[in-house]
Design a protein around this motif. Structure first.
Motif, PDB file in Angstrom:
ATOM      1  N   ALA A 117     -15.195  29.549 -14.570  1.00 21.03           N
ATOM      2  CA  ALA A 117     -16.065  28.374 -14.727  1.00 21.03           C
ATOM      3  C   ALA A 117     -17.379  28.849 -15.333  1.00 21.03           C
ATOM      4  N   THR A 118     -17.552  28.642 -16.630  1.00 23.32           N
ATOM      5  CA  THR A 118     -18.722  29.183 -17.309  1.00 23.32           C
ATOM      6  C   THR A 118     -19.333  28.156 -18.261  1.00 23.32           C
ATOM      7  N   THR A 119     -20.614  28.343 -18.571  1.00 21.99           N
ATOM      8  CA  THR A 119     -21.239  27.467 -19.576  1.00 21.99           C
ATOM      9  C   THR A 119     -21.249  28.153 -20.939  1.00 21.99           C
ATOM     10  N   THR A 120     -20.688  29.349 -21.030  1.00 22.95           N
ATOM     11  CA  THR A 120     -20.796  30.102 -22.286  1.00 22.95           C
ATOM     12  C   THR A 120     -19.816  29.589 -23.337  1.00 22.95           C
ATOM     13  N   THR A 121     -20.082  29.926 -24.570  1.00 26.47           N
ATOM     14  CA  THR A 121     -19.261  29.524 -25.716  1.00 26.47           C
ATOM     15  C   THR A 121     -17.890  30.192 -25.659  1.00 26.47           C
ATOM     16  N   PRO A 122     -16.807  29.450 -25.929  1.00 27.36           N
ATOM     17  CA  PRO A 122     -15.453  30.034 -25.817  1.00 27.36           C
ATOM     18  C   PRO A 122     -15.289  31.388 -26.525  1.00 27.36           C
ATOM     19  N   ALA A 123     -15.844  31.531 -27.711  1.00 28.51           N
ATOM     20  CA  ALA A 123     -15.650  32.786 -28.479  1.00 28.51           C
ATOM     21  C   ALA A 123     -16.188  33.987 -27.707  1.00 28.51           C
ATOM     22  N   ASN A 124     -17.212  33.743 -26.886  1.00 29.92           N
ATOM     23  CA  ASN A 124     -17.814  34.858 -26.137  1.00 29.92           C
ATOM     24  C   ASN A 124     -16.838  35.429 -25.116  1.00 29.92           C
ATOM     25  N   LYS A 154     -24.267  23.886 -16.300  1.00 30.54           N
ATOM     26  CA  LYS A 154     -24.818  24.173 -14.963  1.00 30.54           C
ATOM     27  C   LYS A 154     -26.330  23.950 -15.013  1.00 30.54           C
ATOM     28  N   PRO A 155     -26.951  23.551 -13.915  1.00 32.93           N
ATOM     29  CA  PRO A 155     -26.447  23.438 -12.560  1.00 32.93           C
ATOM     30  C   PRO A 155     -25.600  22.194 -12.311  1.00 32.93           C
ATOM     31  N   ALA A 156     -25.340  21.384 -13.325  1.00 30.24           N
ATOM     32  CA  ALA A 156     -24.392  20.292 -13.100  1.00 30.24           C
ATOM     33  C   ALA A 156     -23.059  20.914 -12.663  1.00 30.24           C
ATOM     34  N   SER A 157     -22.278  20.145 -11.889  1.00 28.80           N
ATOM     35  CA  SER A 157     -21.044  20.713 -11.323  1.00 28.80           C
ATOM     36  C   SER A 157     -19.811  20.383 -12.157  1.00 28.80           C
ATOM     37  N   ASP A 158     -20.030  19.813 -13.345  1.00 33.09           N
ATOM     38  CA  ASP A 158     -18.889  19.375 -14.175  1.00 33.09           C
ATOM     39  C   ASP A 158     -17.848  20.466 -14.374  1.00 33.09           C
ATOM     40  N   VAL A 159     -18.308  21.668 -14.702  1.00 28.22           N
ATOM     41  CA  VAL A 159     -17.350  22.741 -15.032  1.00 28.22           C
ATOM     42  C   VAL A 159     -16.534  23.130 -13.804  1.00 28.22           C
ATOM     43  N   TYR A 160     -17.165  23.074 -12.610  1.00 33.66           N
ATOM     44  CA  TYR A 160     -16.382  23.391 -11.404  1.00 33.66           C
ATOM     45  C   TYR A 160     -15.414  22.259 -11.068  1.00 33.66           C
ATOM     46  N   PHE A 161     -15.851  21.020 -11.247  1.00 40.36           N
ATOM     47  CA  PHE A 161     -14.933  19.904 -10.999  1.00 40.36           C
ATOM     48  C   PHE A 161     -13.756  19.964 -11.984  1.00 40.36           C
ATOM     49  N   ASP A 162     -14.029  20.393 -13.240  1.00 40.93           N
ATOM     50  CA  ASP A 162     -12.922  20.513 -14.213  1.00 40.93           C
ATOM     51  C   ASP A 162     -11.927  21.579 -13.750  1.00 40.93           C
ATOM     52  N   VAL A 163     -12.449  22.705 -13.259  1.00 41.01           N
ATOM     53  CA  VAL A 163     -11.554  23.773 -12.761  1.00 41.01           C
ATOM     54  C   VAL A 163     -10.743  23.264 -11.575  1.00 41.01           C
ATOM     55  N   GLY A 183     -25.898  28.652 -11.283  1.00 38.70           N
ATOM     56  CA  GLY A 183     -24.462  28.759 -11.028  1.00 38.70           C
ATOM     57  C   GLY A 183     -24.114  28.444  -9.592  1.00 38.70           C
ATOM     58  N   LEU A 184     -24.963  28.921  -8.674  1.00 34.86           N
ATOM     59  CA  LEU A 184     -24.722  28.640  -7.248  1.00 34.86           C
ATOM     60  C   LEU A 184     -24.785  27.146  -6.994  1.00 34.86           C
ATOM     61  N   ARG A 185     -25.804  26.483  -7.568  1.00 37.41           N
ATOM     62  CA  ARG A 185     -25.964  25.035  -7.357  1.00 37.41           C
ATOM     63  C   ARG A 185     -24.787  24.272  -7.960  1.00 37.41           C
ATOM     64  N   SER A 186     -24.315  24.744  -9.092  1.00 36.31           N
ATOM     65  CA  SER A 186     -23.173  24.092  -9.740  1.00 36.31           C
ATOM     66  C   SER A 186     -21.926  24.184  -8.854  1.00 36.31           C
ATOM     67  N   ALA A 187     -21.670  25.368  -8.301  1.00 39.71           N
ATOM     68  CA  ALA A 187     -20.487  25.558  -7.439  1.00 39.71           C
ATOM     69  C   ALA A 187     -20.630  24.773  -6.140  1.00 39.71           C
ATOM     70  N   LEU A 188     -21.797  24.860  -5.495  1.00 34.92           N
ATOM     71  CA  LEU A 188     -22.005  24.154  -4.213  1.00 34.92           C
ATOM     72  C   LEU A 188     -21.900  22.652  -4.412  1.00 34.92           C
ATOM     73  N   GLY A 189     -22.348  22.176  -5.588  1.00 34.39           N
ATOM     74  CA  GLY A 189     -22.269  20.726  -5.863  1.00 34.39           C
ATOM     75  C   GLY A 189     -20.840  20.223  -5.914  1.00 34.39           C
ATOM     76  N   ALA A 190     -19.915  21.181  -6.177  1.00 40.71           N
ATOM     77  CA  ALA A 190     -18.483  20.815  -6.191  1.00 40.71           C
ATOM     78  C   ALA A 190     -17.823  21.213  -4.870  1.00 40.71           C
ATOM     79  N   GLY A 191     -18.656  21.618  -3.895  1.00 41.11           N
ATOM     80  CA  GLY A 191     -18.135  21.941  -2.556  1.00 41.11           C
ATOM     81  C   GLY A 191     -17.451  23.289  -2.463  1.00 41.11           C
ATOM     82  N   VAL A 192     -17.771  24.183  -3.436  1.00 39.20           N
ATOM     83  CA  VAL A 192     -17.091  25.493  -3.469  1.00 39.20           C
ATOM     84  C   VAL A 192     -17.942  26.557  -2.783  1.00 39.20           C
TER      85      VAL A 192
END
Ligand code: XBP
Ligand code: MG
Length: 253
Positions: A117-124, A154-163, A183-192
């Protein structure tokens, strides 16, 4: 504990110094008289996403110009140069942090799904993981969500909810490994429940709500210099994560 979810930048590897170098080299290549030193970049990292970070900085230094119509095209163009420079550099091999390869191997061997679960560009991702985990690195992960699949950063939890949606699991069934407060806030926002392994650019971040904050995942060659309650070793293995995860579920119950 049903699945392990890894962040990328700062967690799988200490990549942000390479991102910073690529940004500064891109500024030279495109003729921008910008330079980000480490202190400034540490602050700018509060804005997740390289494009968002560029626009944020532009808005600070030249607010009038940053409202122009062409700004998005220019940001996209500068970011494309930065991504080429970053992937060229990291594609030559940037080591994974201690314990990362070992824990992924352990989870794969145990049949436990591993996700990114990352905000980085796919090529990276390919640039970092092809030299370190091999050309078939994607086969190790049940799902990879990144800036391409989850554009709200992030810190939005979208990427964790997608996972979680792809894993068909709820957050409480998983364990995340992150390096930053965003990253912590993003994960916690999805209850992880989340283990933090601080990285060089996040040593002064606050990690309220983390299950544990460690200097790294550790491994036999790099034991963690602190007592790990519930762990048999001086490094993080799957058993330790399961013990800590049970603890969080007990708290939640
Ligand atoms: C960290 C980020 C990324 C990188 C730069 O991502 O915020 O924006 O700093 O990469 P992670 P891009 O969630 O893995 O910690 O320029 O490709 O955004
Ligand atoms: Mg990170």
């Amino acid at each position: 504990m049903e699945a392990l979810i890894f962040d990328v930048d700062g967690t799988l590897a200490e990549t942000e110094a390479a991102h910073l170098n690529a940004f500064n080299s891109a500024f030279v290549e495109v003729g921008l008289d910008w330079y980000w030193d480490e202190a400034l970049y540490t602050r700018l990292l509060q804005v997740a996403g390289g494009k968002e970070r560029l626009l944020h900085y532009w808005t600070i230094v030249e607010p009038e110009e940053a409202r122009g119509r062409k700004v998005k095209d220019i940001v996209d163009a500068v970011h494309a140069v930065k991504t080429r420079l970053y992937t060229e550099h990291v594609g030559r091999g940037l080591p994974l942090r201690p314990g990362v390869r070992r824990l992924i191997d352990e989870a794969n061997a145990a049949g436990m799904p591993v996700a990114i679960a990352t905000t980085t560009t796919p090529a990276n991702l390919d640039a970092l993981l092809r030299p370190t985990l091999g050309a078939d690195w994607r086969e190790r992960f049940a799902i990879v969500c990144d800036a391409g699949t989850s554009p709200v950063k992030k810190p939005a939890s979208d990427v964790y909810f997608d996972v979680l949606r792809h894993l068909n699991l709820c957050g409480a069934d998983c364990f995340a490994v992150e390096d930053s407060d965003n990253g912590l806030r993003s994960a916690l926002g999805a209850g992880v429940p989340t283990l933090v392994t601080q990285s060089v650019f996040t040593l002064d971040h606050r990690f309220d709500g983390a299950v544990l904050v460690l200097p790294s995942l550790g491994d036999p060659e790099h034991p963690i210099p602190q007592h790990l309650p519930g762990a048999k070793h001086s490094w993080v293995d799957l058993d330790a994560l399961k013990n800590w995860h049970r603890g969080t579920l007990f708290e939640a119950a």
